[in-house]
Design a protein around this motif. Structure first.
Motif, PDB file in Angstrom:
ATOM      1  N   HIS A  70      17.597   2.008  -8.186  1.00  0.00           N
ATOM      2  CA  HIS A  70      17.857   2.221  -6.759  1.00  0.00           C
ATOM      3  C   HIS A  70      16.579   2.203  -5.925  1.00  0.00           C
ATOM      4  O   HIS A  70      16.639   2.139  -4.700  1.00  0.00           O
ATOM      5  CB  HIS A  70      18.634   3.524  -6.525  1.00  0.00           C
ATOM      6  N   ASN A  71      15.406   2.248  -6.563  1.00  0.00           N
ATOM      7  CA  ASN A  71      14.141   2.227  -5.845  1.00  0.00           C
ATOM      8  C   ASN A  71      13.444   0.862  -5.924  1.00  0.00           C
ATOM      9  O   ASN A  71      12.327   0.715  -5.466  1.00  0.00           O
ATOM     10  CB  ASN A  71      13.200   3.315  -6.390  1.00  0.00           C
ATOM     11  N   LEU A  72      14.114  -0.127  -6.485  1.00  0.00           N
ATOM     12  CA  LEU A  72      13.504  -1.432  -6.678  1.00  0.00           C
ATOM     13  C   LEU A  72      14.271  -2.514  -5.926  1.00  0.00           C
ATOM     14  O   LEU A  72      15.500  -2.504  -5.894  1.00  0.00           O
ATOM     15  CB  LEU A  72      13.488  -1.782  -8.170  1.00  0.00           C
ATOM     16  N   ILE A  73      13.514  -3.429  -5.315  1.00  0.00           N
ATOM     17  CA  ILE A  73      14.132  -4.581  -4.658  1.00  0.00           C
ATOM     18  C   ILE A  73      13.282  -5.817  -4.952  1.00  0.00           C
ATOM     19  O   ILE A  73      12.101  -5.709  -5.289  1.00  0.00           O
ATOM     20  CB  ILE A  73      14.276  -4.393  -3.131  1.00  0.00           C
ATOM     21  N   CYS A  74      13.890  -6.953  -4.811  1.00  0.00           N
ATOM     22  CA  CYS A  74      13.185  -8.224  -4.943  1.00  0.00           C
ATOM     23  C   CYS A  74      12.553  -8.555  -3.594  1.00  0.00           C
ATOM     24  O   CYS A  74      13.220  -8.451  -2.561  1.00  0.00           O
ATOM     25  CB  CYS A  74      14.159  -9.331  -5.330  1.00  0.00           C
ATOM     26  N   THR A  75      11.267  -8.934  -3.610  1.00  0.00           N
ATOM     27  CA  THR A  75      10.609  -9.353  -2.371  1.00  0.00           C
ATOM     28  C   THR A  75       9.708 -10.549  -2.639  1.00  0.00           C
ATOM     29  O   THR A  75       9.164 -10.705  -3.729  1.00  0.00           O
ATOM     30  CB  THR A  75       9.730  -8.248  -1.742  1.00  0.00           C
ATOM     31  N   ASN A  76       9.545 -11.359  -1.617  1.00  0.00           N
ATOM     32  CA  ASN A  76       8.553 -12.418  -1.632  1.00  0.00           C
ATOM     33  C   ASN A  76       7.200 -11.750  -1.903  1.00  0.00           C
ATOM     34  O   ASN A  76       6.940 -10.641  -1.428  1.00  0.00           O
ATOM     35  CB  ASN A  76       8.580 -13.111  -0.266  1.00  0.00           C
ATOM     36  N   ILE A  77       6.341 -12.394  -2.651  1.00  0.00           N
ATOM     37  CA  ILE A  77       5.051 -11.789  -2.995  1.00  0.00           C
ATOM     38  C   ILE A  77       4.239 -11.490  -1.738  1.00  0.00           C
ATOM     39  O   ILE A  77       3.566 -10.464  -1.651  1.00  0.00           O
ATOM     40  CB  ILE A  77       4.278 -12.658  -4.001  1.00  0.00           C
ATOM     41  N   TYR A  78       4.302 -12.359  -0.728  1.00  0.00           N
ATOM     42  CA  TYR A  78       3.601 -12.089   0.538  1.00  0.00           C
ATOM     43  C   TYR A  78       4.099 -10.780   1.148  1.00  0.00           C
ATOM     44  O   TYR A  78       3.310  -9.937   1.570  1.00  0.00           O
ATOM     45  CB  TYR A  78       3.802 -13.249   1.521  1.00  0.00           C
ATOM     46  N   THR A  79       5.407 -10.583   1.188  1.00  0.00           N
ATOM     47  CA  THR A  79       5.982  -9.351   1.729  1.00  0.00           C
ATOM     48  C   THR A  79       5.488  -8.150   0.943  1.00  0.00           C
ATOM     49  O   THR A  79       5.068  -7.142   1.525  1.00  0.00           O
ATOM     50  CB  THR A  79       7.530  -9.405   1.677  1.00  0.00           C
ATOM     51  N   ASN A  80       5.520  -8.254  -0.372  1.00  0.00           N
ATOM     52  CA  ASN A  80       5.079  -7.151  -1.220  1.00  0.00           C
ATOM     53  C   ASN A  80       3.601  -6.841  -1.006  1.00  0.00           C
ATOM     54  O   ASN A  80       3.206  -5.674  -0.931  1.00  0.00           O
ATOM     55  CB  ASN A  80       5.351  -7.480  -2.687  1.00  0.00           C
ATOM     56  N   ASP A  81       2.776  -7.880  -0.897  1.00  0.00           N
ATOM     57  CA  ASP A  81       1.341  -7.672  -0.666  1.00  0.00           C
ATOM     58  C   ASP A  81       1.079  -6.999   0.674  1.00  0.00           C
ATOM     59  O   ASP A  81       0.179  -6.167   0.796  1.00  0.00           O
ATOM     60  CB  ASP A  81       0.588  -8.997  -0.737  1.00  0.00           C
ATOM     61  N   MET A  82       1.851  -7.331   1.696  1.00  0.00           N
ATOM     62  CA  MET A  82       1.662  -6.716   3.012  1.00  0.00           C
ATOM     63  C   MET A  82       2.099  -5.250   3.010  1.00  0.00           C
ATOM     64  O   MET A  82       1.502  -4.417   3.663  1.00  0.00           O
ATOM     65  CB  MET A  82       2.428  -7.500   4.085  1.00  0.00           C
ATOM     66  N   ALA A  83       3.166  -4.938   2.280  1.00  0.00           N
ATOM     67  CA  ALA A  83       3.667  -3.561   2.224  1.00  0.00           C
ATOM     68  C   ALA A  83       2.763  -2.671   1.379  1.00  0.00           C
ATOM     69  O   ALA A  83       2.655  -1.471   1.628  1.00  0.00           O
ATOM     70  CB  ALA A  83       5.087  -3.549   1.661  1.00  0.00           C
ATOM     71  N   GLU A  84       2.121  -3.255   0.386  1.00  0.00           N
ATOM     72  CA  GLU A  84       1.261  -2.536  -0.552  1.00  0.00           C
ATOM     73  C   GLU A  84       1.985  -1.298  -1.075  1.00  0.00           C
ATOM     74  O   GLU A  84       3.132  -1.376  -1.471  1.00  0.00           O
ATOM     75  CB  GLU A  84      -0.069  -2.175   0.111  1.00  0.00           C
ATOM     76  N   ASP A  85       1.304  -0.164  -1.054  1.00  0.00           N
ATOM     77  CA  ASP A  85       1.927   1.088  -1.502  1.00  0.00           C
ATOM     78  C   ASP A  85       2.049   2.068  -0.340  1.00  0.00           C
ATOM     79  O   ASP A  85       1.923   3.267  -0.494  1.00  0.00           O
ATOM     80  CB  ASP A  85       1.153   1.697  -2.678  1.00  0.00           C
ATOM     81  N   LYS A  86       2.313   1.518   0.839  1.00  0.00           N
ATOM     82  CA  LYS A  86       2.424   2.334   2.054  1.00  0.00           C
ATOM     83  C   LYS A  86       3.889   2.683   2.318  1.00  0.00           C
ATOM     84  O   LYS A  86       4.798   2.019   1.827  1.00  0.00           O
ATOM     85  CB  LYS A  86       1.877   1.568   3.248  1.00  0.00           C
TER      86      LYS A  86
END
Length: 113
Positions: A70-86
């Motif tokens: 429930h805490n995991l989703i699929c994201t484009n790597i660019y999206t994931n890199d922008m979100a980081e761990d924030k």
């Protein structure tokens, strides 16, 4: 859930079925075959479109998030890199924030702007 290619593809199948292309929460394209590939592109009408993807923690592990499904989703790597761990972050001109779903221990990503 252990995050590896097989579990990532299983998560993809649960969210999107067996389709080849999907968009992440920000609208960036992902291709099922592009898992964990920072150099995965397709060409559409002569335009190069990046569509590599990976698994993103909705609530970052650094903020108490887990590897539960429930805490995991699929994201484009660019999206994931922008979100980081924030828990609050900008992607392009959109502001997102991780918020707790009322009455649960789960979280969701909410677009603020």
């Amino acid at each position: 859930m252990k995050i590896c290619k097989s579990s990532a593809l299983h998560l993809w199948d649960e969210y999107y079925g067996n389709i080849c292309f999907a968009e992440d929460f920000h609208g960036n394209l992902m291709c099922r075959d592009g898992y964990a590939d920072k150099n995965y592109y397709i060409y559409h009408y002569g335009q190069q479109i990046y569509c590599g993807w990976n698994i993103h923690h909705i609530l970052p592990v650094s903020s108490g998030g887990t590897n539960e499904k429930h805490n995991l989703i699929c994201t484009n790597i660019y999206t994931n890199d922008m979100a980081e761990d924030k828990i609050t972050y900008w992607i392009d001109d959109c502001l997102y924030q991780v918020q707790r779903i009322y009455g649960t221990r789960e979280h969701e990503i909410v677009k603020l702007i």
